[in-house]
Design a protein around this motif. Structure first.
Motif, PDB file in Angstrom:
ATOM      1  N   GLY A  29       0.798  -1.221   0.000  1.00  0.00           N
ATOM      2  CA  GLY A  29       0.000   0.000   0.000  1.00  0.00           C
ATOM      3  C   GLY A  29       0.824   1.261   0.000  1.00  0.00           C
ATOM      4  O   GLY A  29       1.070   1.870   1.030  1.00  0.00           O
ATOM      5  N   LEU A  30       1.246   1.678  -1.179  1.00  0.00           N
ATOM      6  CA  LEU A  30       2.083   2.866  -1.297  1.00  0.00           C
ATOM      7  C   LEU A  30       1.252   4.109  -1.000  1.00  0.00           C
ATOM      8  O   LEU A  30       0.192   4.326  -1.577  1.00  0.00           O
ATOM      9  CB  LEU A  30       2.684   2.951  -2.698  1.00  0.00           C
ATOM     10  N   ARG A  31       1.764   4.947  -0.099  1.00  0.00           N
ATOM     11  CA  ARG A  31       1.101   6.222   0.200  1.00  0.00           C
ATOM     12  C   ARG A  31       1.843   7.396  -0.427  1.00  0.00           C
ATOM     13  O   ARG A  31       1.275   8.468  -0.601  1.00  0.00           O
ATOM     14  CB  ARG A  31       1.031   6.434   1.713  1.00  0.00           C
ATOM     15  N   GLY A  32       3.130   7.200  -0.721  1.00  0.00           N
ATOM     16  CA  GLY A  32       3.886   8.286  -1.339  1.00  0.00           C
ATOM     17  C   GLY A  32       5.302   7.820  -1.632  1.00  0.00           C
ATOM     18  O   GLY A  32       5.850   7.000  -0.895  1.00  0.00           O
ATOM     19  N   LEU A  33       5.871   8.320  -2.737  1.00  0.00           N
ATOM     20  CA  LEU A  33       7.260   8.022  -3.087  1.00  0.00           C
ATOM     21  C   LEU A  33       7.990   9.349  -3.208  1.00  0.00           C
ATOM     22  O   LEU A  33       7.501  10.271  -3.869  1.00  0.00           O
ATOM     23  CB  LEU A  33       7.341   7.216  -4.387  1.00  0.00           C
ATOM     24  N   PHE A  34       9.140   9.437  -2.566  1.00  0.00           N
ATOM     25  CA  PHE A  34       9.884  10.690  -2.472  1.00  0.00           C
ATOM     26  C   PHE A  34      11.252  10.527  -3.127  1.00  0.00           C
ATOM     27  O   PHE A  34      11.913   9.502  -2.949  1.00  0.00           O
ATOM     28  CB  PHE A  34      10.094  11.080  -1.002  1.00  0.00           C
ATOM     29  N   TRP A  35      11.683  11.547  -3.857  1.00  0.00           N
ATOM     30  CA  TRP A  35      13.036  11.610  -4.381  1.00  0.00           C
ATOM     31  C   TRP A  35      13.775  12.761  -3.695  1.00  0.00           C
ATOM     32  O   TRP A  35      13.242  13.873  -3.560  1.00  0.00           O
ATOM     33  CB  TRP A  35      13.036  11.851  -5.888  1.00  0.00           C
ATOM     34  N   TYR A  36      15.017  12.454  -3.283  1.00  0.00           N
ATOM     35  CA  TYR A  36      15.875  13.447  -2.664  1.00  0.00           C
ATOM     36  C   TYR A  36      17.220  13.443  -3.384  1.00  0.00           C
ATOM     37  O   TYR A  36      17.663  12.428  -3.915  1.00  0.00           O
ATOM     38  CB  TYR A  36      16.140  13.118  -1.188  1.00  0.00           C
ATOM     39  N   LEU A  50       5.625  11.695  -5.376  1.00  0.00           N
ATOM     40  CA  LEU A  50       4.666  11.086  -6.302  1.00  0.00           C
ATOM     41  C   LEU A  50       3.723  10.224  -5.486  1.00  0.00           C
ATOM     42  O   LEU A  50       4.154   9.511  -4.574  1.00  0.00           O
ATOM     43  CB  LEU A  50       5.392  10.237  -7.341  1.00  0.00           C
ATOM     44  N   TYR A  51       2.431  10.273  -5.810  1.00  0.00           N
ATOM     45  CA  TYR A  51       1.456   9.569  -4.986  1.00  0.00           C
ATOM     46  C   TYR A  51       0.744   8.420  -5.696  1.00  0.00           C
ATOM     47  O   TYR A  51       0.290   7.479  -5.039  1.00  0.00           O
ATOM     48  CB  TYR A  51       0.411  10.549  -4.458  1.00  0.00           C
ATOM     49  N   SER A  52       0.618   8.507  -7.036  1.00  0.00           N
ATOM     50  CA  SER A  52      -0.157   7.463  -7.704  1.00  0.00           C
ATOM     51  C   SER A  52       0.487   7.104  -9.040  1.00  0.00           C
ATOM     52  O   SER A  52       1.148   7.943  -9.677  1.00  0.00           O
ATOM     53  CB  SER A  52      -1.601   7.922  -7.906  1.00  0.00           C
ATOM     54  N   ALA A  53       0.258   5.858  -9.465  1.00  0.00           N
ATOM     55  CA  ALA A  53       0.805   5.369 -10.724  1.00  0.00           C
ATOM     56  C   ALA A  53       0.355   6.263 -11.872  1.00  0.00           C
ATOM     57  O   ALA A  53      -0.811   6.654 -11.950  1.00  0.00           O
ATOM     58  CB  ALA A  53       0.364   3.931 -10.963  1.00  0.00           C
ATOM     59  N   GLY A  54       1.304   6.586 -12.742  1.00  0.00           N
ATOM     60  CA  GLY A  54       1.018   7.450 -13.868  1.00  0.00           C
ATOM     61  C   GLY A  54       1.383   8.906 -13.619  1.00  0.00           C
ATOM     62  O   GLY A  54       1.458   9.704 -14.548  1.00  0.00           O
ATOM     63  N   GLU A  55       1.642   9.223 -12.383  1.00  0.00           N
ATOM     64  CA  GLU A  55       1.970  10.610 -12.036  1.00  0.00           C
ATOM     65  C   GLU A  55       3.393  10.940 -12.493  1.00  0.00           C
ATOM     66  O   GLU A  55       4.290  10.097 -12.440  1.00  0.00           O
ATOM     67  CB  GLU A  55       1.838  10.815 -10.535  1.00  0.00           C
ATOM     68  N   GLU A  56       3.608  12.165 -12.943  1.00  0.00           N
ATOM     69  CA  GLU A  56       4.917  12.642 -13.382  1.00  0.00           C
ATOM     70  C   GLU A  56       5.133  14.038 -12.809  1.00  0.00           C
ATOM     71  O   GLU A  56       4.187  14.823 -12.695  1.00  0.00           O
ATOM     72  CB  GLU A  56       5.016  12.720 -14.913  1.00  0.00           C
ATOM     73  N   LYS A  57       6.399  14.334 -12.459  1.00  0.00           N
ATOM     74  CA  LYS A  57       6.738  15.688 -12.015  1.00  0.00           C
ATOM     75  C   LYS A  57       8.080  16.060 -12.624  1.00  0.00           C
ATOM     76  O   LYS A  57       8.952  15.208 -12.790  1.00  0.00           O
ATOM     77  CB  LYS A  57       6.778  15.762 -10.493  1.00  0.00           C
ATOM     78  N   GLU A  58       8.237  17.349 -12.919  1.00  0.00           N
ATOM     79  CA  GLU A  58       9.458  17.825 -13.558  1.00  0.00           C
ATOM     80  C   GLU A  58      10.031  19.029 -12.818  1.00  0.00           C
ATOM     81  O   GLU A  58       9.292  19.835 -12.233  1.00  0.00           O
ATOM     82  CB  GLU A  58       9.173  18.263 -15.007  1.00  0.00           C
ATOM     83  N   LYS A  59      11.362  19.101 -12.868  1.00  0.00           N
ATOM     84  CA  LYS A  59      12.053  20.260 -12.314  1.00  0.00           C
ATOM     85  C   LYS A  59      13.365  20.392 -13.052  1.00  0.00           C
ATOM     86  O   LYS A  59      14.248  19.533 -12.942  1.00  0.00           O
ATOM     87  CB  LYS A  59      12.308  20.063 -10.818  1.00  0.00           C
ATOM     88  N   GLU A  60      13.476  21.426 -13.848  1.00  0.00           N
ATOM     89  CA  GLU A  60      14.663  21.682 -14.658  1.00  0.00           C
ATOM     90  C   GLU A  60      14.977  20.454 -15.511  1.00  0.00           C
ATOM     91  O   GLU A  60      14.168  20.046 -16.329  1.00  0.00           O
ATOM     92  CB  GLU A  60      15.826  22.094 -13.758  1.00  0.00           C
ATOM     93  N   ARG A  61      16.131  19.824 -15.324  1.00  0.00           N
ATOM     94  CA  ARG A  61      16.532  18.687 -16.159  1.00  0.00           C
ATOM     95  C   ARG A  61      16.040  17.355 -15.611  1.00  0.00           C
ATOM     96  O   ARG A  61      16.354  16.304 -16.177  1.00  0.00           O
ATOM     97  CB  ARG A  61      18.066  18.668 -16.277  1.00  0.00           C
ATOM     98  N   LEU A  62      15.308  17.366 -14.524  1.00  0.00           N
ATOM     99  CA  LEU A  62      14.852  16.146 -13.867  1.00  0.00           C
ATOM    100  C   LEU A  62      13.367  15.919 -14.078  1.00  0.00           C
ATOM    101  O   LEU A  62      12.566  16.851 -14.022  1.00  0.00           O
ATOM    102  CB  LEU A  62      15.120  16.218 -12.365  1.00  0.00           C
ATOM    103  N   SER A  71       9.766   3.578  -9.749  1.00  0.00           N
ATOM    104  CA  SER A  71       9.818   4.976 -10.149  1.00  0.00           C
ATOM    105  C   SER A  71      11.122   5.203 -10.897  1.00  0.00           C
ATOM    106  O   SER A  71      12.131   4.554 -10.605  1.00  0.00           O
ATOM    107  CB  SER A  71       9.751   5.889  -8.921  1.00  0.00           C
ATOM    108  N   PHE A  72      11.074   6.111 -11.850  1.00  0.00           N
ATOM    109  CA  PHE A  72      12.266   6.481 -12.592  1.00  0.00           C
ATOM    110  C   PHE A  72      12.523   7.966 -12.386  1.00  0.00           C
ATOM    111  O   PHE A  72      11.599   8.786 -12.352  1.00  0.00           O
ATOM    112  CB  PHE A  72      12.089   6.190 -14.086  1.00  0.00           C
ATOM    113  N   LEU A  73      13.806   8.289 -12.281  1.00  0.00           N
ATOM    114  CA  LEU A  73      14.237   9.683 -12.294  1.00  0.00           C
ATOM    115  C   LEU A  73      15.029   9.871 -13.584  1.00  0.00           C
ATOM    116  O   LEU A  73      16.126   9.355 -13.725  1.00  0.00           O
ATOM    117  CB  LEU A  73      15.088  10.009 -11.068  1.00  0.00           C
TER     118      LEU A  73
END
Lengths: 110, 116
Positions: A29-36, A50-62, A71-73
């Protein structure tokens, strides 16, 4: 038991050479995935949640993406200043804690 | 706005000595955490506090005690240091108080502790 595995352990890229870091998880039961991001001798610096499958987030080159198992970075056209260790962590809601992976050490060469 | 601060930055102890690691945050966060980071292992939670006056054990609490002095400060004490406690210690804080650990945590710069 919750498990987080990051691969590769280390990655060396040339400047401009795009690549991806992987974080696979086995949790109930994933509640959240964090990248640091963590620089040598420093504390982890928050990048994405990221909270749910299919979600994407971007920041500059990442760009971070999430599926039901991993999850992929993605790092596009990296620069030497992107060199750091990238940590992935998951929260499952079964305990008040994050489970961290051991990280991927990224080195971007000129 | 300093975020999360930790003192000291470096410390060397002899086996059996005691010391307290200090942590403070100025973000008005409810939850605070203590982690240790060892080579080849992920960050592991030692103790956490969801609010002033409350503390709970994490994954590796043995050999440590904590105090949530007020909303800003959370200290970690080693009563009788052992070589196995040689590590880098990080303090973190987050807004959550009902479900600590569910939201973004902000980390301090760490304390590098060596126990001889």
């Amino acid at each position: 038991e919750d498990q987080v595995t990051q691969s590769p352990e280390a990655l060396r890229l040339q400047e401009g050479e795009s690549s991806s870091l992987n974080c696979s998880y086995t949790v109930s039961g994933l509640r959240g995935l964090f990248w640091y991001r963590q620089d040598p001798g420093k504390g982890p610096e928050f990048l994405f949640t990221l909270y749910s499958a299919g979600e994407e987030k971007e920041k500059e080159r990442l760009k971070a993406t999430l599926t039901k198992k991993e999850s992929f970075l993605h790092i596009t056209a990296p620069k030497p200043e992107d060199s750091a260790t990238y940590l992935c962590a998951v929260h499952t809601g079964t305990a008040s804690k994050l489970t961290f992976g051991t990280g991927t050490r990224l080195q971007v060469m000129l | 706005n300093a975020g999360v601060t930790q003192t000291p930055k470096f410390q060397v102890l002899k086996t059996g000595q005691s010391m307290t690691l200090q942590c403070a945050q100025d973000m008005n966060h409810n939850s605070m955490y203590w982690y240790r980071q060892d080579p080849g292992m992920g960050l592991r939670l030692i103790y956490y506090s969801a609010s002033e006056g409350t503390t709970d054990k994490g994954e590796v609490p043995n050999g440590y005690n904590v105090s949530r002095l007020n909303k800003r400060e959370f200290s970690l004490r080693l009563e009788s240091a052992a070589p196995s406690q040689t590590s880098v210690y990080f303090c973190a804080s987050s807004e959550a108080h009902v479900y600590p650990g569910t939201d973004t945590q902000y980390f301090g710069p760490g304390t590098r502790l060596t126990v001889l």
